[in-house]
Enzyme design. Structure first.
Site, PDB file in Angstrom:
ATOM      1  N   PRO A 282      44.724  36.103  23.302  1.00 51.46           N
ATOM      2  CA  PRO A 282      44.545  35.075  22.273  1.00 51.46           C
ATOM      3  C   PRO A 282      45.326  35.408  20.993  1.00 51.46           C
ATOM      4  O   PRO A 282      45.350  36.563  20.570  1.00 51.46           O
ATOM      5  CB  PRO A 282      43.039  35.110  22.000  1.00 51.46           C
ATOM      6  CG  PRO A 282      42.596  36.474  22.401  1.00 51.46           C
ATOM      7  CD  PRO A 282      43.518  36.943  23.479  1.00 51.46           C
ATOM      8  N   GLY A 283      45.968  34.421  20.413  1.00 53.21           N
ATOM      9  CA  GLY A 283      46.657  34.589  19.136  1.00 53.21           C
ATOM     10  C   GLY A 283      46.062  33.634  18.115  1.00 53.21           C
ATOM     11  O   GLY A 283      45.253  34.001  17.263  1.00 53.21           O
ATOM     12  N   TYR A 324      57.149  20.476  14.520  1.00 54.51           N
ATOM     13  CA  TYR A 324      56.632  19.714  15.661  1.00 54.51           C
ATOM     14  C   TYR A 324      55.423  18.831  15.322  1.00 54.51           C
ATOM     15  O   TYR A 324      54.562  18.602  16.166  1.00 54.51           O
ATOM     16  CB  TYR A 324      56.335  20.622  16.868  1.00 54.51           C
ATOM     17  CG  TYR A 324      55.664  21.963  16.579  1.00 54.51           C
ATOM     18  CD1 TYR A 324      54.388  22.020  16.051  1.00 54.51           C
ATOM     19  CD2 TYR A 324      56.319  23.161  16.869  1.00 54.51           C
ATOM     20  CE1 TYR A 324      53.780  23.252  15.810  1.00 54.51           C
ATOM     21  CE2 TYR A 324      55.719  24.395  16.628  1.00 54.51           C
ATOM     22  CZ  TYR A 324      54.444  24.429  16.096  1.00 54.51           C
ATOM     23  OH  TYR A 324      53.845  25.645  15.869  1.00 54.51           O
ATOM     24  N   CYS A 351      64.333  21.111  -0.428  1.00 57.79           N
ATOM     25  CA  CYS A 351      65.310  20.022  -0.401  1.00 57.79           C
ATOM     26  C   CYS A 351      65.523  19.558   1.026  1.00 57.79           C
ATOM     27  O   CYS A 351      66.520  19.894   1.668  1.00 57.79           O
ATOM     28  CB  CYS A 351      66.598  20.475  -1.047  1.00 57.79           C
ATOM     29  SG  CYS A 351      66.308  20.801  -2.773  1.00 57.79           S
ATOM     30  N   TYR A 380      50.904  31.163  13.012  1.00 58.54           N
ATOM     31  CA  TYR A 380      52.266  30.607  13.016  1.00 58.54           C
ATOM     32  C   TYR A 380      52.652  29.970  11.677  1.00 58.54           C
ATOM     33  O   TYR A 380      53.485  29.068  11.632  1.00 58.54           O
ATOM     34  CB  TYR A 380      52.458  29.632  14.196  1.00 58.54           C
ATOM     35  CG  TYR A 380      52.065  30.254  15.512  1.00 58.54           C
ATOM     36  CD1 TYR A 380      52.891  31.194  16.112  1.00 58.54           C
ATOM     37  CD2 TYR A 380      50.848  29.958  16.131  1.00 58.54           C
ATOM     38  CE1 TYR A 380      52.524  31.811  17.302  1.00 58.54           C
ATOM     39  CE2 TYR A 380      50.470  30.573  17.314  1.00 58.54           C
ATOM     40  CZ  TYR A 380      51.319  31.496  17.899  1.00 58.54           C
ATOM     41  OH  TYR A 380      50.951  32.102  19.062  1.00 58.54           O
TER      42      TYR A 380
HETATM   43  C1  LIG Z   1      52.334  32.972  22.255  1.00 60.74           C
HETATM   44  C2  LIG Z   1      51.746  33.741  23.359  1.00 60.74           C
HETATM   45  C3  LIG Z   1      50.386  34.011  23.371  1.00 60.74           C
HETATM   46  C4  LIG Z   1      49.422  33.485  22.339  1.00 60.74           C
HETATM   47  O1  LIG Z   1      49.351  32.109  22.302  1.00 60.74           O
HETATM   48  P1  LIG Z   1      48.238  31.418  21.352  1.00 60.74           P
HETATM   49  O2  LIG Z   1      48.444  29.970  21.580  1.00 60.74           O
HETATM   50  O3  LIG Z   1      48.549  31.818  19.954  1.00 60.74           O
HETATM   51  O4  LIG Z   1      46.912  31.925  21.808  1.00 60.74           O
HETATM   52  C5  LIG Z   1      49.878  34.805  24.395  1.00 60.74           C
HETATM   53  N1  LIG Z   1      50.702  35.304  25.352  1.00 60.74           N
HETATM   54  C6  LIG Z   1      52.026  35.057  25.370  1.00 60.74           C
HETATM   55  C7  LIG Z   1      52.859  35.639  26.431  1.00 60.74           C
HETATM   56  C8  LIG Z   1      52.589  34.268  24.385  1.00 60.74           C
HETATM   57  O5  LIG Z   1      53.901  34.026  24.417  1.00 60.74           O
END
Ligand SMILES: *Cc1c(COP(=O)(O)O)cnc(C)c1O
Length: 423
Positions: A282-283, A324, A351, A380
């Site tokens: 998870p990110g 996006y 700008c 992000y």
């Molecule tokens: C970007 C990414 C994540 C995390 O994605 P999230 O949408 O931020 O949870 C996990 N694994 C890989 C390989 C990624 O490229």
């Protein structure tokens, strides 16, 4: 109209006064409890589990230290991310190194640093890693990134028969892949660990993960039964959604963890799969909602009936709306009663016409000197920031309980020009 708001009990007005604006603020306690929520729910009696924080969502040394303190693993996708986490004291063996086009100097850096897992993205990379590990007289632990032919975004997911993503290897190339692994293992410097896949980001559909697990289990079963290659670890990537606006209904962390674990247990039994470790990455779901951006309002105008309020940052600190069409929500903080809410566009100072943070915010009139607090900018935002128009990047502040501290210093004009060669 809000006279003030708080983040972890700390006044936003105070934060703006102390650290100035624009400012990224993270609720460190919230990130810590999100990490705990993942590690406590992502568990099984049938196999080990790893939660790796995908650091590209938001990374600085303080974040790497927090992830380490909470006992998670970490994902990096470049030499720069690897350098940052290593210099924050993150244990190399708990790092996963991803990327579709790692440079030779990045692979060498990873191998020399003893990175725990390298995730190879294509067959040439498998060969290169084996050769390089042999040259360095070390052993590379490698997972392979597969493209499951499922792309998921928000509520929809699609099964594509002809995968055209730039990431990963096609499932149908199984014979060549097995061959490449066996060749690489012959060197004695390449250890095949497992299979990785990642289906997208901001995913609201549990079914997308189920489809991913079923597809990958089939593939792994083939690899084990037809090619005698045991797959010890399976990683399912990340993509868990965050709440940005009222349109969003993220799957609660405990629920998504339970869903994934239950389906993997089922597939392990059904196919007698040999994996002993299951991982997720998870990110956004860890950093997103914990992050805020505080801006000061400057001028405003009405152009052909469209009402604008301008803030002291913009696409340099948050490119996602321009890139996006990402949507955000915000509040206005003002001493005065600025009247009823109306629709206006919160735009930045860059700008570029696309330099918008929120297209149709329903907020009270914001006037010069008021603050605007934008929610869920933690993922992000800072990590995709730029110096467009030579704007210095904002500071990053962590708030924890009643305490706040700078974890990334505000850039200055001198910083922005510091790499220019003067003569
Ligand atoms: C970007 C990414 C994540 C995390 O994605 P999230 O949408 O931020 O949870 C996990 N694994 C890989 C390989 C990624 O490229």
């Amino acid at each position: 109209m809000k006279k003030d708001l708080t983040i972890s009990g700390v006044s936003v007005r105070e934060l703006a006064r102390e650290y100035s604006t624009p400012l990224y603020v993270y609720d460190e306690g919230m990130m810590a409890s999100r990490m705990d929520e993942f590690t406590s729910n992502f568990r099984s009696d049938k196999f080990n589990t790893h939660v790796a924080y995908a650091s590209k969502a938001f990374l600085c040394k303080a974040m790497a230290r927090l992830v380490n303190k909470k006992g998670l693993c970490i994902d990096v996708v470049s030499g720069g991310e690897l350098y940052t986490v290593l210099s924050a004291g993150f244990p190399a063996e708990k790092i996963y190194f991803h990327g579709n086009n790692k440079a030779p100097y990045e692979l060498e850096y990873a191998l020399k640093s003893g990175v725990g897992t390298i995730v190879a993205d294509n067959m040439d990379e498998i060969r290169d890693i084996a050769a390089m590990a042999e040259g360095l007289d070390t052993v590379a632990n490698v997972m392979l990134r597969m493209n499951p032919g499922i792309s998921a975004h928000t509520h929809e997911y699609i099964m594509t028969s002809a995968p055209d993503s730039k990431f990963g290897m096609a499932l149908c190339d199984i014979a060549e892949i097995a061959e490449a692994i066996k060749e690489a293992e012959k060197t004695g410097h390449f250890k095949f660990k497992g299979i990785h896949s990642h289906i997208g980001s901001q995913i609201f559909a549990k079914d997308a993960y189920i489809a991913q697990i079923q597809t990958m289990s089939n593939f792994i079963h083939d690899l084990e039964s037809e090619y005698s290659l045991p797959v010890k670890e399976i990683s399912l990537g990340g993509g868990f959604a965050a709440y940005y606006t009222q349109k969003d209904e993220p799957i609660p962390v405990d629920e998504v963890c339970r869903t994934i674990i239950a389906e993997c247990e089922k597939q392990k039994d059904a196919f007698a799969l040999s994996f002993d470790t299951l991982s997720i990455e998870p990110g956004r779901s860890i950093a997103g909602e914990a992050g805020y951006t505080v801006y000061t309002v400057g001028y405003g105008k009405v152009s052909a009936g469209k009402k604008y309020v301008f803030v002291d940052g913009g696409m340099g600190d948050n490119i996602r709306p321009a890139l996006y069409g990402a949507e955000y929500r915000c509040d206005v903080i003002s001493e005065d009663d600025n009247g009823e809410a109306s629709v206006c566009t919160v735009a930045g100072k860059c700008c570029e016409s696309g330099d918008v943070i929120i297209n149709a915010a329903e907020i009270p009139n914001a006037k010069k000197g008021d603050l605007i607090l934008v929610y869920t900018t933690g993922a992000y935002g800072y990590s995709m920031s730029s110096n467009y128009n030579r704007l210095p990047r904002p500071a990053v502040v962590f708030v924890n309980g009643a305490e706040s501290r700078v974890v990334v210093k505000r850039e200055t004009w001198e910083d922005v020009a510091s790499h220019d060669v003067t003569e």
